[in-house]
Scaffold this active site. Structure first.
Site, PDB file in Angstrom:
ATOM      1  N   ASP A  45       0.647  -0.779  -0.063  1.00 51.71           N
ATOM      2  CA  ASP A  45      -0.180   0.053  -0.179  1.00 51.71           C
ATOM      3  C   ASP A  45       1.075   1.948   0.203  1.00 51.71           C
ATOM      4  OD1 ASP A  45      -2.552   1.744   1.138  1.00 51.71           O
ATOM      5  OD2 ASP A  45      -1.426   1.915   1.957  1.00 51.71           O
ATOM      6  N   GLU A 117      -2.188  -5.754  -3.742  1.00 56.76           N
ATOM      7  CA  GLU A 117      -0.815  -4.492  -2.529  1.00 56.76           C
ATOM      8  C   GLU A 117       0.196  -5.478  -2.187  1.00 56.76           C
ATOM      9  OE1 GLU A 117      -4.021  -1.070  -1.040  1.00 56.76           O
ATOM     10  OE2 GLU A 117      -4.155  -2.335   0.340  1.00 56.76           O
TER      11      GLU A 117
END
Length: 226
Positions: A45, A117
Site C-alpha cells: 500500500d 497491494e
C-alpha cells in the site's frame, strides 16, 4: 499451488519471482490460518502510493497538491485495484480458508484489492524499489495515460454534497432499500432523496458504497437539468 499455476500468474504480472514463497504468501488470505498476506499488503500500500505520487508529480508539473491528491486517490482506491486484480484473474490463484471459499471470497472486491497491494509488497522484497516501480507503471500505463487533471476526481457523493451546500440546501439522504443475492454476489439498492427533486433516485451496486455513488451520480445529472 503448483508451478504451472505460478508460471501463468507470473506471465500475467510480467514479473518472475526469485523467491516464489513471497508470491504464495501474497496470495494467502488470513482465513487460511497460516502465514498470510496482511503484512505484505501494508508494505505494498505504501509503495503503490509513493510510486503513483512520484509519477503524478513529474507528469503534471503545473498541477497543485489538491488535484494531485485526488488523482492519486482515484488511481490507488479499492475499485481500481479490484479492476487490476480481475485483469490478472487473481481470484483463480488466491489461497483461502474453507469459509471464505464457500462464500465466494475469491471474487470479493476487498480481498482482490488487498491481494494486489500484497503482490506489490512481495515484488519489492523479491527485488528492489526500481523494479517494483517499473512493474507498477506497466500495470498502470493506460490509466496514467487516460487520467486528466481537468476532469472531476472527486467522487459523486462528494460532488453532490458540495452542490447541495453551495445552494444552501440540506444534505442528501441515502436509504438502503434492498439487498439481494448470495453473499458473494450481492446487489445493493439505494434510494437517494434531495431537496429540489420530488422523486427518489435509485442506485445499484455490488456493495453499499457503489450503490450510493451511482445514486449520487444520477442525482447530480437530474439536478443539472432541473
Amino acid at each position: 499451488m503448483n508451478s504451472i499455476n505460478i508460471n501463468s500468474l507470473e506471465l500475467k504480472l510480467r514479473y518472475s519471482f526469485k523467491e516464489r514463497s513471497l508470491l504464495l504468501q501474497a496470495l494467502t488470505h488470513r482465513s487460511l490460518h497460516t502465514q498470510h498476506n496482511e503484512r505484505l499488503e501494508f508494505l505494498g500500500d505504501s509503495i503503490l502510493s509513493f510510486v503513483i505520487a512520484n509519477q503524478l508529480y513529474h507528469r503534471f508539473p503545473e498541477i497543485n497538491e489538491g488535484n494531485m491528491s485526488r488523482m492519486r486517490a482515484t488511481l490507488v482506491r479499492g475499485d481500481t485495484l479490484t479492476e487490476i486484480a480481475r485483469e490478472f484473474d487473481i481470484g483463480a490463484y488466491l489461497q483461502l480458508g474453507q469459509g471464505e471459499l464457500k462464500t465466494g471470497g475469491a471474487q470479493r472486491e476487498s480481498i482482490l484489492a488487498d491481494s494486489i497491494e500484497a503482490i506489490i509488497g512481495a515484488i519489492f522484497l523479491d527485488s528492489d524499489i526500481q523494479t517494483v516501480e517499473k512493474t507498477i507503471l506497466r500495470w498502470y500505463h493506460k490509466r496514467l495515460e487516460q487520467i486528466n487533471p481537468t476532469h472531476h476526481q472527486k467522487d459523486p457523493k462528494t460532488r453532490l454534497q458540495e452542490y447541495m451546500q453551495s445552494h444552501q440546501l440540506p444534505l442528501p439522504f441515502y436509504l438502503l432499500a434492498q439487498v439481494c443475492g448470495e453473499a458473494h454476489d450481492q446487489e445493493f439498492t439505494i434510494h437517494c432523496q434531495v431537496s429540489g427533486l420530488e422523486e427518489l433516485v435509485v442506485g445499484k451496486g455490488s456493495n453499499r458504497r457503489k450503490a450510493e455513488q451511482e445514486a449520487a451520480e444520477k442525482t447530480l445529472k437530474k439536478l443539472e437539468f432541473e
